[in-house]
Design a protein around this motif. Structure first.
Motif, PDB file in Angstrom:
ATOM      1  N   ALA A  90       0.866  -1.187   0.000  1.00 60.65           N
ATOM      2  CA  ALA A  90       0.000   0.000   0.000  1.00 60.65           C
ATOM      3  C   ALA A  90       0.898   1.230   0.000  1.00 60.65           C
ATOM      4  O   ALA A  90       1.643   1.457   0.942  1.00 60.65           O
ATOM      5  CB  ALA A  90      -0.900  -0.014   1.219  1.00 60.65           C
ATOM      6  N   ILE A  91       0.843   1.991  -1.090  1.00 61.45           N
ATOM      7  CA  ILE A  91       1.706   3.165  -1.220  1.00 61.45           C
ATOM      8  C   ILE A  91       1.120   4.355  -0.472  1.00 61.45           C
ATOM      9  O   ILE A  91       1.808   5.025   0.284  1.00 61.45           O
ATOM     10  CB  ILE A  91       1.921   3.505  -2.714  1.00 61.45           C
TER      11      ILE A  91
ATOM     12  N   GLU B 120       7.067   2.873   3.374  1.00 55.51           N
ATOM     13  CA  GLU B 120       6.422   2.485   2.118  1.00 55.51           C
ATOM     14  C   GLU B 120       6.916   1.106   1.704  1.00 55.51           C
ATOM     15  O   GLU B 120       8.078   0.775   1.892  1.00 55.51           O
ATOM     16  CB  GLU B 120       6.789   3.478   1.004  1.00 55.51           C
ATOM     17  N   PRO B 121       6.038   0.318   1.118  1.00 57.42           N
ATOM     18  CA  PRO B 121       6.450  -1.040   0.757  1.00 57.42           C
ATOM     19  C   PRO B 121       7.314  -1.046  -0.502  1.00 57.42           C
ATOM     20  O   PRO B 121       7.221  -0.155  -1.331  1.00 57.42           O
ATOM     21  CB  PRO B 121       5.122  -1.730   0.476  1.00 57.42           C
ATOM     22  N   ASN B 122       8.180  -2.036  -0.593  1.00 56.96           N
ATOM     23  CA  ASN B 122       8.945  -2.250  -1.820  1.00 56.96           C
ATOM     24  C   ASN B 122       8.723  -3.706  -2.209  1.00 56.96           C
ATOM     25  O   ASN B 122       9.451  -4.597  -1.768  1.00 56.96           O
ATOM     26  CB  ASN B 122      10.429  -1.958  -1.599  1.00 56.96           C
ATOM     27  N   MET B 129      17.114  -6.828  -0.015  1.00 58.25           N
ATOM     28  CA  MET B 129      17.395  -5.737   0.914  1.00 58.25           C
ATOM     29  C   MET B 129      16.971  -6.145   2.313  1.00 58.25           C
ATOM     30  O   MET B 129      16.110  -7.007   2.494  1.00 58.25           O
ATOM     31  CB  MET B 129      16.592  -4.495   0.500  1.00 58.25           C
ATOM     32  N   LEU B 130      17.578  -5.477   3.297  1.00 62.67           N
ATOM     33  CA  LEU B 130      17.094  -5.591   4.670  1.00 62.67           C
ATOM     34  C   LEU B 130      16.041  -4.510   4.863  1.00 62.67           C
ATOM     35  O   LEU B 130      16.284  -3.349   4.544  1.00 62.67           O
ATOM     36  CB  LEU B 130      18.258  -5.356   5.643  1.00 62.67           C
ATOM     37  N   ALA B 131      14.876  -4.877   5.371  1.00 60.40           N
ATOM     38  CA  ALA B 131      13.850  -3.881   5.679  1.00 60.40           C
ATOM     39  C   ALA B 131      14.154  -3.289   7.051  1.00 60.40           C
ATOM     40  O   ALA B 131      14.134  -3.998   8.060  1.00 60.40           O
ATOM     41  CB  ALA B 131      12.467  -4.519   5.664  1.00 60.40           C
TER      42      ALA B 131
END
Lengths: 246, 246
Positions: A90-91, B120-122, B129-131
């Motif tokens: 969800a952006i 924000e989600p990627n 990547m490490l979140a």
């Protein structure tokens, strides 16, 4: 009832597309409606800007839904993020005017078709591109794209044979660019018919391979016959890039 | 016997790391040795520039192997590409001087640790990547990195307790950059100890979160004690970026 505008991204690889079809399918819309209905403890229907096919991705899909809730947008967005699976993001979430509808209010959409045009491997982004290592004549593809751009009857580029409404669309631009081993075809229109982007890309690829002349595009459009256009390019290379509203 | 230099990329997510450990494991080295031995109908041993841990990725890992064959490099490369799984890619293959050895001849390596530092989600690049959505003080991290740069005894940053050889390495540079929601830490050295990159990154992350002062790095180095450094950052954020030879 409040009205909400939600912007999403997703890796469509493992989904049966946007549109909920039954109870056993796994669709983006189905996932969202289930999540929002549970979260807000009411039946929530979600309208997308358009239906993406099974396997098609989105960088910024827009959807809208109505619900009764006291939650502010930041808190609701945070809850949505918490419960969405890792491949749907969800952006942003904002409150929309009462008449806003993600599909009906939509003015313009851009899709990008990504092609990996190299014998070198691309292990990291391969799932979002079509692998097409053959030589492609981009200049011929651009001439064909120019002939397709503008307001036309795109019936030849529509997979739905029983389309009762108009098949006229305004294809505002088709931009073909190369970035290293990757070729991107960005298509912007006021709307797209069923499979239209993928059939346009399949046809442009045949032009790039020399199987068709760019000059034939006018005849393909005029035929209004799906059999005159090229094949439907695979879903995996396609991403809904952006959606515009007034 | 001819000597070959092969450059590879891989998504390490589903592998048990570079180094073959037994017959039941699934390692990059194991996959390559099996493939090359069958392809060239002889027992082929592959030497990597270094061992990447389970889950670590590579944009350009270099390896070398000796074999008797009449095939030219282009044909052999094409065969290798044909049989490698989708998440391991062969970038290039060239014939190397007889004394070339991917590990022993290596002069410098660069690793990049990628951190997704945003709420924000990627959905597309999350697997590499490490979140870490928390606020990170990049200036403090850069000061700590400057204190670690240069020739030092990195015993405190080595997970191997029984290291008999020297633990002195020349950490030539540590560059920390932000690109939108992503932070990249690029580390270049003449060589890295076991887990050294991941312990350096884990320590820098603690500095970024304000849990450690950048000024403490000299004391951590001087301690030569693994317990004084930060935790080992997860493998998934790490990519072997490039390997240099004379």
């Amino acid at each position: 009832m409040r009205n909400f505008k939600l912007t999403l991204c997703y890796d469509g690889g493992r989904y049966d597309g946007w549109q909920r079809q039954g109870n056993s399918d796994d669709t983006i819309q189905g996932r969202l409606e289930t999540l929002l209905s549970r979260l807000l403890d009411q039946s929530v229907e979600v309208a997308g800007s358009g239906r993406t096919d099974a396997g098609v991705h989105a960088l910024a899909q827009v959807c809208s839904f109505r619900a009764e809730t006291e939650m502010d947008c930041a808190a609701l967005l945070s809850e949505i993020r918490r419960w969405l699976p890792e491949d749907i993001g969800a952006i942003s979430l904002e409150e929309a005017p009462p008449r806003f509808h993600a599909r009906l209010s939509c003015r313009e959409k851009t899709y990008v078709y990504r092609i990996w045009n190299s014998a070198e491997p691309n292990v990291f982004e391969r799932k979002w591109m079509l692998a097409a290592p053959q030589e492609l004549d981009l200049e011929a593809m651009r001439r064909a794209a120019a002939a397709l751009t503008g307001e036309h009857d795109f019936a030849a580029f529509c997979a739905n044979r029983h389309m009762k409404k108009t098949t006229v669309r305004n294809l505002k631009s088709v931009e073909i660019t190369r970035m290293g081993g990757e070729i991107r075809i960005a298509l912007t229109a006021d709307g797209f018919l069923y499979h239209m982007v993928r059939i346009l890309v399949g046809t442009l690829l045949e032009v790039g391979e020399g199987k068709r002349a760019p000059e034939d595009m006018a005849a393909v459009l005029a035929s209004r016959d799906r059999m005159e256009a090229g094949p439907t390019a695979p879903a995996q290379g396609l991403t809904l890039w952006s959606v515009k509203y007034d």
